[in-house]
Design a protein around this motif. Structure first.
Motif, PDB file in Angstrom:
ATOM      1  N   HIS A   1       0.819  -1.218   0.000  1.00 24.84           N
ATOM      2  CA  HIS A   1       0.000   0.000   0.000  1.00 24.84           C
ATOM      3  C   HIS A   1       0.849   1.264   0.000  1.00 24.84           C
ATOM      4  CE1 HIS A   1      -3.495  -2.484   0.342  1.00 24.84           C
ATOM      5  NE2 HIS A   1      -2.935  -3.103   1.370  1.00 24.84           N
ATOM      6  N   LEU A   2       2.117   1.116  -0.400  1.00 24.67           N
ATOM      7  CA  LEU A   2       2.944   2.287  -0.654  1.00 24.67           C
ATOM      8  C   LEU A   2       2.638   2.751  -2.077  1.00 24.67           C
ATOM      9  CD1 LEU A   2       6.353   1.082   0.840  1.00 24.67           C
ATOM     10  CD2 LEU A   2       4.627   2.528   1.925  1.00 24.67           C
TER      11      LEU A   2
ATOM     12  N   HIS B   1       5.791  -5.915   7.030  1.00 24.30           N
ATOM     13  CA  HIS B   1       6.143  -5.325   8.321  1.00 24.30           C
ATOM     14  C   HIS B   1       7.006  -4.076   8.111  1.00 24.30           C
ATOM     15  CE1 HIS B   1       6.693  -5.376  12.660  1.00 24.30           C
ATOM     16  NE2 HIS B   1       7.945  -5.038  12.430  1.00 24.30           N
ATOM     17  N   PHE B   2       7.988  -4.170   7.220  1.00 20.44           N
ATOM     18  CA  PHE B   2       8.860  -3.041   6.938  1.00 20.44           C
ATOM     19  C   PHE B   2       8.057  -1.848   6.423  1.00 20.44           C
ATOM     20  CE2 PHE B   2      11.361  -0.503   4.008  1.00 20.44           C
ATOM     21  CZ  PHE B   2      12.458  -0.189   4.779  1.00 20.44           C
ATOM     22  N   SER B   3       7.176  -2.075   5.464  1.00 17.24           N
ATOM     23  CA  SER B   3       6.415  -0.963   4.889  1.00 17.24           C
ATOM     24  C   SER B   3       5.469  -0.333   5.906  1.00 17.24           C
ATOM     25  CB  SER B   3       5.662  -1.402   3.640  1.00 17.24           C
ATOM     26  OG  SER B   3       4.725  -2.394   3.939  1.00 17.24           O
ATOM     27  N   CYS B   4       4.892  -1.145   6.770  1.00 17.77           N
ATOM     28  CA  CYS B   4       4.014  -0.622   7.821  1.00 17.77           C
ATOM     29  C   CYS B   4       4.811   0.259   8.784  1.00 17.77           C
ATOM     30  CB  CYS B   4       3.350  -1.780   8.546  1.00 17.77           C
ATOM     31  SG  CYS B   4       2.208  -1.264   9.832  1.00 17.77           S
TER      32      CYS B   4
ATOM     33  N   SER C   1       4.643   4.449   9.455  1.00 14.30           N
ATOM     34  CA  SER C   1       4.441   5.030  10.785  1.00 14.30           C
ATOM     35  C   SER C   1       5.551   6.016  11.165  1.00 14.30           C
ATOM     36  CB  SER C   1       4.315   3.935  11.844  1.00 14.30           C
ATOM     37  OG  SER C   1       5.564   3.333  12.089  1.00 14.30           O
ATOM     38  N   LEU C   2       6.712   5.926  10.512  1.00 18.04           N
ATOM     39  CA  LEU C   2       7.842   6.801  10.829  1.00 18.04           C
ATOM     40  C   LEU C   2       7.914   8.048   9.953  1.00 18.04           C
ATOM     41  CD1 LEU C   2      10.543   4.039  11.291  1.00 18.04           C
ATOM     42  CD2 LEU C   2       9.560   5.482  13.086  1.00 18.04           C
ATOM     43  N   THR C   3       7.027   8.144   8.982  1.00 14.87           N
ATOM     44  CA  THR C   3       7.058   9.290   8.067  1.00 14.87           C
ATOM     45  C   THR C   3       5.802  10.131   8.234  1.00 14.87           C
ATOM     46  OG1 THR C   3       6.100   7.921   6.327  1.00 14.87           O
ATOM     47  CG2 THR C   3       8.490   8.126   6.338  1.00 14.87           C
TER      48      THR C   3
ATOM     49  N   LEU D   1      13.806  -2.714  11.525  1.00 17.03           N
ATOM     50  CA  LEU D   1      14.673  -3.839  11.164  1.00 17.03           C
ATOM     51  C   LEU D   1      13.974  -5.197  11.304  1.00 17.03           C
ATOM     52  CD1 LEU D   1      17.961  -2.615  12.861  1.00 17.03           C
ATOM     53  CD2 LEU D   1      17.189  -2.255  10.511  1.00 17.03           C
ATOM     54  N   VAL D   2      12.675  -5.189  11.595  1.00 14.35           N
ATOM     55  CA  VAL D   2      11.851  -6.394  11.698  1.00 14.35           C
ATOM     56  C   VAL D   2      12.537  -7.431  12.593  1.00 14.35           C
ATOM     57  CG1 VAL D   2      10.516  -8.126  10.426  1.00 14.35           C
ATOM     58  CG2 VAL D   2      10.992  -5.924   9.360  1.00 14.35           C
TER      59      VAL D   2
END
Length: 160
Positions: free
Chosen positions: A26-27, A77-80, A84-86, A125-126
């Protein structure tokens, strides 16, 4: 060089039917990201403000003799975590299997703060199964989007 999503023939569709979002993460999908970059370049030319691009490449952390392939769960997980960090105003494009580019409209200082935030967040870093590498470029006066992306591809990737 990273494998580009637009060159995967014969696989399940990776983008939503509207062509705006990557179906898996969903990016933002590459065509929409390039359109946003074109708009930011045009705005930059009119207002003479700079903006930045931050490239993130993530790979499986080597464990033992061979490196395991990135799993779909890792990518999700990385994309989620990345979303959340942007900020909502920052456009995150998934331009490769394991490559994302973030368009930061606020300029170089905001991009540097984002990079610091990304490096200091262990959840990205999952569970320490991924390693990330980052590079950044800021726009130059009169520079087009393609030139900027080429500079970003040539920029050295750094790790924390």
């Amino acid at each position: 060089m990273e494998e580009r999503l637009t060159h995967l023939y014969g696989h399940n569709p990776l983008f939503s039917h509207d062509g705006i979002y990557d179906s898996q993460t969903h990016l933002v999908a590459p065509p929409f990201f390039y359109e946003q970059l074109r708009r930011e370049v045009a705005l930059s030319l009119r207002t003479e403000h700079s903006f930045s691009l931050v490239k993130i490449v993530f790979d499986k952390r080597p464990s033992g003799i061979e490196t395991q392939p990135i799993r779909a769960e890792d990518i999700l997980h990385f994309s989620c975590e990345l979303r959340s960090l942007t900020r909502g105003s920052e456009c995150i494009g998934r331009l490769g299997i394991n490559e994302c580019v973030i368009l930061v409209s606020e300029g170089e200082n905001a991009a540097q703060r984002l990079i610091s935030r990304l490096y200091s967040t262990p959840s990205l870093l999952v569970n320490h199964t991924l390693q990330i590498s980052l590079s950044m470029v800021s726009s130059l006066p009169g520079e087009g989007g393609l030139e900027m992306l080429n500079r970003l591809d040539r920029a050295a990737l750094s790790t924390p």
